[in-house]
Write a protein that holds these residues in place. Structure first.
Motif, mmCIF file in Angstrom:
data_model
loop_
_atom_site.group_PDB
_atom_site.id
_atom_site.type_symbol
_atom_site.label_atom_id
_atom_site.label_comp_id
_atom_site.label_asym_id
_atom_site.label_seq_id
_atom_site.Cartn_x
_atom_site.Cartn_y
_atom_site.Cartn_z
ATOM 1 N N ALA A 19 0.820 -1.217 0.000
ATOM 2 C CA ALA A 19 0.000 0.000 0.000
ATOM 3 C C ALA A 19 0.851 1.262 0.000
ATOM 4 O O ALA A 19 0.439 2.288 -0.544
ATOM 5 N N THR A 20 2.048 1.183 0.581
ATOM 6 C CA THR A 20 2.890 2.375 0.672
ATOM 7 C C THR A 20 4.004 2.432 -0.361
ATOM 8 O O THR A 20 4.609 3.481 -0.544
ATOM 9 N N ASP A 21 4.288 1.325 -1.026
ATOM 10 C CA ASP A 21 5.388 1.297 -2.002
ATOM 11 C C ASP A 21 4.953 0.501 -3.228
ATOM 12 O O ASP A 21 4.854 -0.726 -3.176
ATOM 13 N N GLU A 22 4.740 1.196 -4.324
ATOM 14 C CA GLU A 22 4.246 0.524 -5.535
ATOM 15 C C GLU A 22 5.287 -0.378 -6.187
ATOM 16 O O GLU A 22 4.973 -1.129 -7.102
ATOM 17 N N ARG A 23 6.524 -0.355 -5.702
ATOM 18 C CA ARG A 23 7.563 -1.242 -6.247
ATOM 19 C C ARG A 23 7.470 -2.660 -5.696
ATOM 20 O O ARG A 23 8.072 -3.580 -6.244
ATOM 21 N N VAL A 24 6.734 -2.840 -4.601
ATOM 22 C CA VAL A 24 6.621 -4.159 -3.965
ATOM 23 C C VAL A 24 5.590 -4.996 -4.708
ATOM 24 O O VAL A 24 4.481 -4.534 -4.978
ATOM 25 N N LEU A 25 5.960 -6.231 -5.060
ATOM 26 C CA LEU A 25 5.040 -7.148 -5.708
ATOM 27 C C LEU A 25 5.239 -8.541 -5.138
ATOM 28 O O LEU A 25 6.266 -8.839 -4.544
ATOM 29 N N LEU A 26 4.223 -9.399 -5.296
ATOM 30 C CA LEU A 26 4.252 -10.760 -4.773
ATOM 31 C C LEU A 26 4.149 -11.742 -5.925
ATOM 32 O O LEU A 26 3.255 -11.640 -6.762
ATOM 33 N N MET A 67 16.103 -3.952 -11.639
ATOM 34 C CA MET A 67 15.505 -2.829 -12.349
ATOM 35 C C MET A 67 14.732 -1.883 -11.417
ATOM 36 O O MET A 67 14.058 -0.981 -11.876
ATOM 37 N N GLY A 68 14.813 -2.122 -10.101
ATOM 38 C CA GLY A 68 14.224 -1.183 -9.156
ATOM 39 C C GLY A 68 12.970 -1.642 -8.444
ATOM 40 O O GLY A 68 12.462 -0.919 -7.582
ATOM 41 N N LEU A 69 12.447 -2.812 -8.785
ATOM 42 C CA LEU A 69 11.275 -3.320 -8.072
ATOM 43 C C LEU A 69 11.725 -4.027 -6.789
ATOM 44 O O LEU A 69 12.904 -4.288 -6.598
ATOM 45 N N ARG A 70 10.777 -4.342 -5.932
ATOM 46 C CA ARG A 70 11.053 -5.043 -4.678
ATOM 47 C C ARG A 70 10.180 -6.293 -4.614
ATOM 48 O O ARG A 70 9.173 -6.315 -3.933
#
Length: 155
Positions: A19-26, A67-70
């Motif tokens: 919710a706070t960081d759009e770079r985080v994905l599952l 590339m900058g994602l988490r």
């Protein structure tokens, strides 16, 4: 009142992080099917089912991290990706600091075999929480690191 499991605590912490960081994905086998609240909140672009080809999924997550994602990758068995994971930690220093690999791997703690094996990999942070609240705190901390972490949780 039911007590919260480590898995539920980690998913709640992951929801807050997404919710706070759009770079985080599952990413992971069946995560979009099992984590319907995350899928509803963040969509199929950030909550993705993957095939049961864990080395390939970890490889894709490494590229995304560079590339900058988490990415957070839920693994059925981290040992299936051992050969790839053994090469992950040195990639940051070998790139001369050009790339970071903020990758979090989630797996069940099992009998401790994974922890014993992965502890031998330099610069791979292996996290073994003792309680649900600690599991959530460790996930939050791992998401802020520039290197890969393996979070082993009890079901």
């Amino acid at each position: 009142m039911t007590s919260m499991t480590s898995e539920l605590a980690v998913m709640a912490a992951l929801h807050a992080a997404m919710a706070t960081d759009e770079r985080v994905l599952l990413l992971g086998t069946g995560v979009a099917t099992r984590q319907t609240a995350l899928l509803a909140a963040f969509g199929a672009e950030r909550v993705r089912n993957t095939p049961l080809a864990e080395a390939g999924v970890v490889g894709c997550a490494l590229g995304a991290a560079a590339m900058g994602l988490r990415p957070v990758v839920q693994l059925q068995s981290p040992l299936r990706a051992l050969d790839l994971l053994a090469h992950v930690p040195p990639l940051g220093p070998l790139s001369g600091g050009q790339f970071e690999f903020p990758l979090v791997l989630l797996a069940g703690a099992g009998d401790g075999l994974a922890a014993a094996i992965f502890r031998c990999i330099p610069a791979l942070q292996v996290l073994l929480p003792g309680a649900p609240a600690e599991a959530a705190d460790l996930l939050r901390g791992a998401l802020g690191q520039p290197w890969p972490s393996l979070l082993l949780i009890q079901p």
